[in-house]
Design a protein around this motif. Sequence first.
Motif, short mmCIF file in Angstrom:
data_model
loop_
_atom_site.label_atom_id
_atom_site.label_comp_id
_atom_site.label_asym_id
_atom_site.label_seq_id
_atom_site.Cartn_x
_atom_site.Cartn_y
_atom_site.Cartn_z
N GLU A 515 26.38 -17.74 -29.06
CA GLU A 515 25.81 -19.08 -28.85
C GLU A 515 26.26 -19.66 -27.50
OE1 GLU A 515 25.41 -23.39 -31.15
OE2 GLU A 515 26.63 -21.77 -32.00
N VAL A 516 27.54 -19.47 -27.20
CA VAL A 516 28.07 -19.97 -25.92
C VAL A 516 27.41 -19.24 -24.76
CG1 VAL A 516 30.13 -20.17 -24.48
CG2 VAL A 516 30.27 -20.65 -26.94
N VAL A 517 27.30 -17.92 -24.87
CA VAL A 517 26.68 -17.13 -23.80
C VAL A 517 25.24 -17.58 -23.56
CG1 VAL A 517 25.91 -14.82 -23.15
CG2 VAL A 517 28.18 -15.13 -24.15
N ASP A 518 24.49 -17.84 -24.64
CA ASP A 518 23.10 -18.28 -24.50
C ASP A 518 23.01 -19.64 -23.81
OD1 ASP A 518 22.21 -15.99 -25.70
OD2 ASP A 518 22.01 -16.88 -27.71
N LEU A 519 23.91 -20.56 -24.18
CA LEU A 519 23.90 -21.88 -23.55
C LEU A 519 24.22 -21.79 -22.06
CD1 LEU A 519 25.67 -24.04 -26.29
CD2 LEU A 519 23.29 -24.21 -25.57
N VAL A 520 25.20 -20.97 -21.72
CA VAL A 520 25.58 -20.81 -20.31
C VAL A 520 24.44 -20.16 -19.53
CG1 VAL A 520 27.17 -19.66 -18.72
CG2 VAL A 520 28.05 -20.71 -20.81
N THR A 521 23.86 -19.12 -20.10
CA THR A 521 22.77 -18.40 -19.42
C THR A 521 21.58 -19.32 -19.15
OG1 THR A 521 23.44 -16.34 -20.50
CG2 THR A 521 21.25 -16.42 -19.55
N SER A 522 21.27 -20.19 -20.10
CA SER A 522 20.12 -21.09 -19.93
C SER A 522 20.38 -22.18 -18.91
CB SER A 522 19.75 -21.72 -21.28
OG SER A 522 20.81 -22.52 -21.76
N ALA A 523 21.65 -22.56 -18.72
CA ALA A 523 21.98 -23.65 -17.79
C ALA A 523 22.26 -23.15 -16.38
CB ALA A 523 23.18 -24.43 -18.31
N PHE A 576 16.18 -36.90 -24.23
CA PHE A 576 15.17 -35.84 -24.09
C PHE A 576 15.63 -34.51 -24.67
CE2 PHE A 576 13.93 -38.99 -21.00
CZ PHE A 576 12.55 -38.96 -21.02
N ASN A 577 16.82 -34.52 -25.27
CA ASN A 577 17.34 -33.35 -26.00
C ASN A 577 17.38 -32.08 -25.13
OD1 ASN A 577 17.63 -34.82 -28.46
ND2 ASN A 577 15.40 -34.60 -28.79
N LEU A 578 17.84 -32.21 -23.91
CA LEU A 578 17.96 -31.05 -23.04
C LEU A 578 19.33 -30.37 -23.14
CD1 LEU A 578 16.15 -32.28 -19.78
CD2 LEU A 578 15.26 -30.87 -21.64
N GLY A 579 20.21 -30.93 -23.97
CA GLY A 579 21.50 -30.29 -24.20
C GLY A 579 22.38 -30.24 -22.95
N VAL A 580 23.16 -29.15 -22.82
CA VAL A 580 24.08 -29.00 -21.68
C VAL A 580 23.32 -29.01 -20.36
CG1 VAL A 580 25.78 -27.48 -20.60
CG2 VAL A 580 25.75 -27.75 -23.09
N GLY A 581 22.12 -28.44 -20.36
CA GLY A 581 21.33 -28.43 -19.13
C GLY A 581 21.04 -29.83 -18.62
N GLY A 582 20.89 -30.80 -19.53
CA GLY A 582 20.64 -32.18 -19.12
C GLY A 582 21.78 -32.77 -18.32
N LEU A 583 23.03 -32.39 -18.70
CA LEU A 583 24.18 -32.87 -17.94
C LEU A 583 24.10 -32.42 -16.49
CD1 LEU A 583 27.02 -32.11 -20.54
CD2 LEU A 583 25.89 -34.30 -20.12
N TRP A 584 23.68 -31.18 -16.27
CA TRP A 584 23.66 -30.63 -14.91
C TRP A 584 22.42 -31.06 -14.15
CZ3 TRP A 584 27.88 -28.77 -12.75
CH2 TRP A 584 28.94 -28.48 -13.61
N TYR A 585 21.35 -31.41 -14.85
CA TYR A 585 20.21 -32.04 -14.17
C TYR A 585 20.66 -33.39 -13.58
CZ TYR A 585 16.49 -28.84 -15.71
OH TYR A 585 15.68 -27.75 -15.88
#
Length: 624
Positions: A515-523, A576-585
């Motif tokens: 799960e962590v690897v997938d979140l990191v890869t997507s961000a 907008f429920n973008l998760g961790v990626g939203g933080l970096w946007y």
Amino acid sequence: MTKQFTHTTMDRRSSIVYSTSVGKGGLFTPADYIPSEIGNSALEEESDDAGEGTATRKGKALHGRPEEYQSLLDANNSRTLQREAEVNGTVTEHSSSTEDGTLSAASLPKKLIDEERDLLIDNHILQGRETLDTTSSAANNYGSTEPEVVVDTWEEALENGKIITTTYRREGEVLACNALPLIFTFILQNSLSLASIFSVSHLGTKELGGVTLGSMTANITGLAAIQGLCTCLDTLCSQAYGAKNYHVVGLFVQRCAVITMLAFLPIMYIWVQWSETILSWLVPEPELCRLAANYLKVAAFGVPGFVLFECGKRFLQCQGIFHASTIVLFVCAPLNALMNYFLVWDKRIGIGYLGAPLSVSINYWFMAIGLFVYTIFTKQAVKPLKCWNGVIKPHQVFRNWRKMINLALPGILMVETEFLGFEILTIFASHLGPSALGAQSIISTIASLAYQVPFSISVSTSTRVANFIGASLYQSCIKTCTLSLLLSFACSSMNMLIIFLFRKQIAGLFSTEPEVVDLVTSALPILAFMQIFDAFNASTAGCLRGQGRQKIGGFINMFAFYAIGIPMAVLLTFNFNLGVGGLWYGITCALIVMSVCQGYAVFHCDWNEIIDAAKSRNSETVRV
């Protein structure tokens, strides 16, 4: 780093004291926030306590007769310059000052003479080592040595209004050569926290989240503030050393160390006793709070060592010894990585999760001891112990401490600004769950590691721009700033490609949790795109530091991060429920604003006003 154009005539002295902070912003220099008379008055009062030299005592006796005191000071400085020239291997064929009081070639380092000669040759004013431009009167008086010819030709060219400018090729060589060793230094220092996250990340998701929350809390409430407080020594020690009050340097360092430790005793107590309770008010996961609190309890024992290292580093840097901390880190950084492995993973002596903060704490002490050993046993021509006048007396500890704090507060504010911003993002990530917090930790670590290359170029740029401003060559500043942006773009493009193409492999290095690897890869694609603007931000910030306009960069930084970046991160992450990626946007939006605003400020400025401000600032420093 080279120090070009720093000691020619008094009007052309370089104006910059660049930041030694490891924070990403790096936008502070205390001397630019505090009137120099504060530091000067502190030096005058300290001289009496520390056992001042003959010239200082005579200066007090001559109080009310400024002309006589200034003549005595000039004579003393002239003799000191001559002695230092002999020790440091600079040219010594002539006296160190001319009849009109300006510095001659005898007091100038050979590297400085070479820099000026090369620029004169590039501008067709000096035709070689022995053949001068026929329009130069120095050509008619070639009985002097070559260094004197270079200095005379340089001064005459400026007086006659000739434009001396650099070339893009030369600036590329200088920026690259100065930045390369800095990259290794910053990566080594950054590796201390990287090793902890890397070793703990393989224990599990909760352990990774705990070390993330613990290390970020340690940074924001302790280490960053210590770095900011110790920046007062960048001003006080540099002024004392420049005024030849060597004994006062050691006094300032000891006072800062004692005051800093006393100031952080309550914080260390909170880390040990109440950190879990306080974190539970902000973070909903009890297990994460417990692990983070355990990290802080162990890390607290390394804080005194960190204080001594930061103070000792500045004790040496004010004397021009910049490589000592790099040497120490070349030993301690690999040692920290090995200790992380043995204390976290080894079946015989390993203690698991707590091995990571224990390794960092031990190495903070090793770093302090390393600087102490270097100071005692160094064989360098510059003897750092000349600035040591024994252990500080009890009644001296709190003398003038308010002035030291007044110098330190701006440094604390600027360091804390960005550290606090990332701490806020970490707390936001904790509300998304342990996996999201772990992913945020890994992405932040990768971002910090990638930033070291453009930040090194930024530091090199700030020094080079300040050198040219000190020499009143603003046309060369424009070329340096332009080339800095181009170099930053090239480096950030490489970072972007590496992060994007190898995102799965990079994520797999830090964690085995799917799960962590997938979140990191997507961000990571977002982080890859961010590299362009992160590098532009670093480059333009370096230009502003070189111009002596850190306040502008600081205001832009605070506005972009807290008015745009963090609100955007909250909106995109939770609404907008973008998760961790939203933080970096959100962070990327802040960096875009910072890059555009800082770039505009750099290239749309009054260069003559900047040069005049530098001359004024330097003339005040000379009166110390």
